[in-house]
Enzyme design. Structure first.
Site, PDB file in Angstrom:
ATOM      1  N   GLY A 218     -56.393-130.171  62.894  1.00  0.00           N
ATOM      2  CA  GLY A 218     -57.445-129.252  63.824  1.00  0.00           C
ATOM      3  C   GLY A 218     -58.805-130.058  63.798  1.00  0.00           C
ATOM      4  O   GLY A 218     -59.611-129.995  64.831  1.00  0.00           O
ATOM      5  N   CYS A 219     -59.449-130.504  62.369  1.00  0.00           N
ATOM      6  CA  CYS A 219     -60.727-131.295  62.593  1.00  0.00           C
ATOM      7  C   CYS A 219     -60.768-132.447  63.449  1.00  0.00           C
ATOM      8  O   CYS A 219     -61.954-132.690  63.943  1.00  0.00           O
ATOM      9  CB  CYS A 219     -60.916-131.345  60.972  1.00  0.00           C
ATOM     10  SG  CYS A 219     -61.153-130.022  60.125  1.00  0.00           S
ATOM     11  N   THR A 220     -59.516-133.201  63.362  1.00  0.00           N
ATOM     12  CA  THR A 220     -59.539-134.428  64.255  1.00  0.00           C
ATOM     13  C   THR A 220     -59.779-133.777  65.638  1.00  0.00           C
ATOM     14  O   THR A 220     -60.503-134.496  66.383  1.00  0.00           O
ATOM     15  CB  THR A 220     -58.135-135.390  64.004  1.00  0.00           C
ATOM     16  OG1 THR A 220     -58.393-135.654  62.705  1.00  0.00           O
ATOM     17  CG2 THR A 220     -58.247-136.376  64.960  1.00  0.00           C
TER      18      THR A 220
END
Length: 149
Positions: free
Chosen positions: A44-46
């Site tokens: 998700g952060c990527t």
């Protein structure tokens, strides 16, 4: 203390991915996308970082400077930036001072296990340092569109 639209964005001093001092007040006079995310190099952060990076020229054309914050260290941030060719700074909030100031360090749960972590939240800050919007339901794959709406 929960921050609201219209509040002054708390200033902070921390370190960027290169270990250099980073001060939010240095961005006074510019609009800022200050986004908090849980962990470098997770799915998700990527997706969120890459979406912001791919749309950076549109965000900059709208006057925004993008700044990411997580509790990961400088080395982790540097590796994340290099791997995905990110073109904006990441703040290493290893002492959790910034996540606490912005009230995004919360109890979370996964698979029934409770733990403390960063709630994915974005603060849009105007040129005077006032919070103009808070995005709590972040669409990681379309975050730029949420900001530019």
């Amino acid at each position: 203390m929960k921050l609201n639209i219209g509040d002054e964005a708390p200033d902070f001093v921390s370190k960027d991915q290169n270990g250099n001092p980073f001060k939010l007040s240095d961005y006074r006079g510019k609009k800022v996308v200050l986004y908090f995310y849980p962990k470098d190099d997770t799915s998700g952060c990527t997706a969120q970082a890459c979406n912001l990076n791919e749309n950076l020229s549109a965000l900059e054309a709208a006057g925004y400077q993008v700044i990411g914050v997580s509790v990961d260290n400088e080395k982790s941030h540097k590796k994340f930036i290099t791997k995905y060719e990110l073109k904006f700074p990441l703040v290493a909030d290893t002492d959790k001072q910034v996540v606490e100031q912005y009230d995004v360090w919360k109890e979370k749960s996964m698979y029934g296990r409770k733990y403390m972590g960063t709630m994915r939240t974005t603060f849009l800050i105007d040129e005077k340092g006032i919070i103009s919007d808070i995005i709590e339901k972040v669409d990681t794959k379309n975050h730029s569109a949420q900001i530019l709406k």
